[in-house]
Design a protein around this motif. Structure first.
Motif, PDB file in Angstrom:
ATOM      1  N   ASN A  99       0.949  -1.294  -0.036  1.00  0.00           N
ATOM      2  CA  ASN A  99       0.045  -0.241   0.034  1.00  0.00           C
ATOM      3  C   ASN A  99       0.855   1.163   0.124  1.00  0.00           C
ATOM      4  O   ASN A  99       0.277   2.284   0.130  1.00  0.00           O
ATOM      5  N   ARG A 100       2.103   0.992   0.218  1.00  0.00           N
ATOM      6  CA  ARG A 100       3.093   2.297  -0.006  1.00  0.00           C
ATOM      7  C   ARG A 100       3.035   3.145   1.238  1.00  0.00           C
ATOM      8  O   ARG A 100       3.492   4.433   0.982  1.00  0.00           O
ATOM      9  N   ASN A 101       2.487   2.751   2.336  1.00  0.00           N
ATOM     10  CA  ASN A 101       2.259   3.697   3.346  1.00  0.00           C
ATOM     11  C   ASN A 101       3.773   3.744   4.201  1.00  0.00           C
ATOM     12  O   ASN A 101       3.658   4.755   4.718  1.00  0.00           O
ATOM     13  N   LEU A 102       4.468   2.877   4.013  1.00  0.00           N
ATOM     14  CA  LEU A 102       5.797   3.002   4.801  1.00  0.00           C
ATOM     15  C   LEU A 102       6.796   3.850   3.884  1.00  0.00           C
ATOM     16  O   LEU A 102       7.405   4.697   4.355  1.00  0.00           O
ATOM     17  N   ILE A 103       6.703   3.596   2.610  1.00  0.00           N
ATOM     18  CA  ILE A 103       7.509   4.462   1.632  1.00  0.00           C
ATOM     19  C   ILE A 103       6.861   6.210   1.571  1.00  0.00           C
ATOM     20  O   ILE A 103       7.867   6.887   2.039  1.00  0.00           O
ATOM     21  N   ASP A 104       5.679   6.156   2.061  1.00  0.00           N
ATOM     22  CA  ASP A 104       5.566   7.758   2.293  1.00  0.00           C
ATOM     23  C   ASP A 104       5.718   8.110   3.455  1.00  0.00           C
ATOM     24  O   ASP A 104       6.169   9.434   3.667  1.00  0.00           O
ATOM     25  N   ALA A 105       5.471   7.133   4.687  1.00  0.00           N
ATOM     26  CA  ALA A 105       6.008   7.682   5.947  1.00  0.00           C
ATOM     27  C   ALA A 105       7.533   8.201   6.249  1.00  0.00           C
ATOM     28  O   ALA A 105       7.767   9.044   6.838  1.00  0.00           O
ATOM     29  N   TYR A 106       8.240   7.355   5.412  1.00  0.00           N
ATOM     30  CA  TYR A 106       9.697   7.559   5.436  1.00  0.00           C
ATOM     31  C   TYR A 106      10.284   8.373   4.453  1.00  0.00           C
ATOM     32  O   TYR A 106      11.272   8.730   4.287  1.00  0.00           O
ATOM     33  N   ASP A 107       9.202   8.664   3.303  1.00  0.00           N
ATOM     34  CA  ASP A 107       9.541   9.567   2.239  1.00  0.00           C
ATOM     35  C   ASP A 107      10.579   9.117   1.511  1.00  0.00           C
ATOM     36  O   ASP A 107      11.668  10.000   1.180  1.00  0.00           O
ATOM     37  N   VAL A 108      10.475   8.005   1.006  1.00  0.00           N
ATOM     38  CA  VAL A 108      11.274   7.307   0.150  1.00  0.00           C
ATOM     39  C   VAL A 108      10.952   6.701  -1.216  1.00  0.00           C
ATOM     40  O   VAL A 108      11.405   5.841  -1.465  1.00  0.00           O
ATOM     41  N   GLU A 109       9.781   7.586  -1.800  1.00  0.00           N
ATOM     42  CA  GLU A 109       9.595   7.013  -2.821  1.00  0.00           C
ATOM     43  C   GLU A 109      10.373   7.643  -4.415  1.00  0.00           C
ATOM     44  O   GLU A 109      10.753   8.623  -4.189  1.00  0.00           O
ATOM     45  N   MET A 110      10.304   6.583  -4.982  1.00  0.00           N
ATOM     46  CA  MET A 110      10.769   6.797  -6.269  1.00  0.00           C
ATOM     47  C   MET A 110      10.038   6.186  -7.525  1.00  0.00           C
ATOM     48  O   MET A 110       9.305   5.149  -7.330  1.00  0.00           O
ATOM     49  N   ASP A 111      10.411   6.693  -8.663  1.00  0.00           N
ATOM     50  CA  ASP A 111       9.761   6.030  -9.948  1.00  0.00           C
ATOM     51  C   ASP A 111      10.830   5.602 -10.609  1.00  0.00           C
ATOM     52  O   ASP A 111      11.914   6.096 -10.962  1.00  0.00           O
ATOM     53  N   PHE A 112      10.508   4.748 -11.724  1.00  0.00           N
ATOM     54  CA  PHE A 112      11.193   4.326 -12.781  1.00  0.00           C
ATOM     55  C   PHE A 112      10.360   4.568 -13.953  1.00  0.00           C
ATOM     56  O   PHE A 112       9.851   3.844 -14.507  1.00  0.00           O
ATOM     57  N   ALA A 113      10.261   5.955 -14.210  1.00  0.00           N
ATOM     58  CA  ALA A 113       9.354   6.358 -15.204  1.00  0.00           C
ATOM     59  C   ALA A 113       9.402   5.956 -16.663  1.00  0.00           C
ATOM     60  O   ALA A 113       8.524   5.602 -17.225  1.00  0.00           O
ATOM     61  N   ASP A 114      10.808   5.810 -17.001  1.00  0.00           N
ATOM     62  CA  ASP A 114      11.129   5.164 -18.358  1.00  0.00           C
ATOM     63  C   ASP A 114      10.695   3.666 -18.520  1.00  0.00           C
ATOM     64  O   ASP A 114      10.496   3.272 -19.416  1.00  0.00           O
ATOM     65  N   LEU A 115      10.355   3.047 -17.390  1.00  0.00           N
ATOM     66  CA  LEU A 115      10.080   1.546 -17.542  1.00  0.00           C
ATOM     67  C   LEU A 115       8.371   1.690 -17.108  1.00  0.00           C
ATOM     68  O   LEU A 115       7.827   0.678 -17.252  1.00  0.00           O
ATOM     69  N   GLY A 116       8.083   2.807 -16.759  1.00  0.00           N
ATOM     70  CA  GLY A 116       6.517   2.680 -16.308  1.00  0.00           C
ATOM     71  C   GLY A 116       6.115   2.281 -15.094  1.00  0.00           C
ATOM     72  O   GLY A 116       5.141   1.689 -14.752  1.00  0.00           O
ATOM     73  N   VAL A 117       7.104   2.403 -14.117  1.00  0.00           N
ATOM     74  CA  VAL A 117       7.162   1.696 -12.748  1.00  0.00           C
ATOM     75  C   VAL A 117       7.150   3.042 -11.804  1.00  0.00           C
ATOM     76  O   VAL A 117       8.180   3.840 -11.824  1.00  0.00           O
ATOM     77  N   TYR A 118       6.214   3.073 -10.920  1.00  0.00           N
ATOM     78  CA  TYR A 118       5.908   4.207 -10.110  1.00  0.00           C
ATOM     79  C   TYR A 118       5.660   3.717  -8.628  1.00  0.00           C
ATOM     80  O   TYR A 118       5.052   2.562  -8.344  1.00  0.00           O
TER      81      TYR A 118
END
Length: 168
Positions: A99-118
Motif C-alpha cells: 500500500n506504500r504507507n511506509l514509503i510515504d511515511a519515511y519519504d523514500v518513494e521513487m519512480d522508474f518512469a522510463d519503465l512505467g514503474v511508479y
C-alpha cells in the motif's frame, strides 16, 4: 524525509518470517528487538536488491552480535517476499509495503518512469533505537548503489551501546 533524531514513523504491515509464515508486524511493538535496521529496497528478484539482501544475510551475525534485528522492506506482496526469502535463504524478516504507507511515511518513494514503474522504495536504511528514535539514516537516489554495510553495523553498535548505558 525522516532524519537522525526523528521519531521513527510507526507502522503495521505484513511481515514474512524466516519460516515463511506471514504475520502482522507493528514497529512500536518490536522496539524490544532494537536496534532495528529497516532496509528499504525497490523490488525483490532484481539485481542490486538481491545483492543487498544477500549481503545483509551474509553479515547478519555482525548485527545479531550487538542485539540488532534486520528487516527488508519493499512494495512486493508477502507471498512474493516469501518466495524471495526462500530462494535466497534470507535469514531475517521481510516487510511488505504494497500500500506504500511506509514509503510515504519515511519519504523514500521513487519512480522508474522510463519503465512505467511508479511508487517503489528508494534504497534506504534507517536504524531505530529502543526508544523509537532514528539514529542512522541513509537514502540513495541511485537505485544501483548499495548501503555502506560497515556504517550500518557501526550505527547499530552505537545504538545498542546507548541503550545499555541508559539502562545502567
Amino acid at each position: 524525509m525522516v532524519s537522525v533524531g526523528d521519531d521513527a514513523p510507526d507502522f503495521t504491515a505484513p511481515k514474512t518470517a524466516i519460516d515463511g509464515d506471514i504475520e502482522s508486524f507493528t514497529l512500536s511493538e518490536n522496539l524490544d528487538d532494537a536496534p532495528l535496521v529497516l532496509a528499504f529496497f525497490p523490488a525483490a528478484f532484481t539485481g542490486t536488491c538481491t545483492t543487498e539482501m544477500c549481503t545483509f544475510r551474509d553479515q547478519l551475525a555482525n548485527f545479531e552480535d550487538v542485539g540488532s534485528t534486520v528487516y527488508g522492506i519493499s512494495i512486493d506482496t508477502p507471498f512474493t517476499l516469501s518466495e524471495f526469502a526462500t530462494k535466497h535463504d534470507l535469514n531475517f524478516g521481510l516487510i511488505s509495503d504494497t500500500n506504500r504507507n511506509l514509503i510515504d511515511a519515511y519519504d523514500v518513494e521513487m519512480d522508474f518512469a522510463d519503465l512505467g514503474v511508479y511508487g517503489v522504495a528508494k534504497r534506504a536504511v534507517f536504524v531505530v533505537d529502543a526508544d523509537g528514535e532514528v539514529t542512522y539514516s541513509w537514502v540513495s537516489d541511485d537505485p544501483g548503489v548499495e548501503p555502506d554495510y560497515e556504517a550500518v553495523e557501526e550505527a547499530t553498535r552505537q545504538a545498542a551501546q546507548q541503550t545499555t548505558q541508559q539502562a545502567s
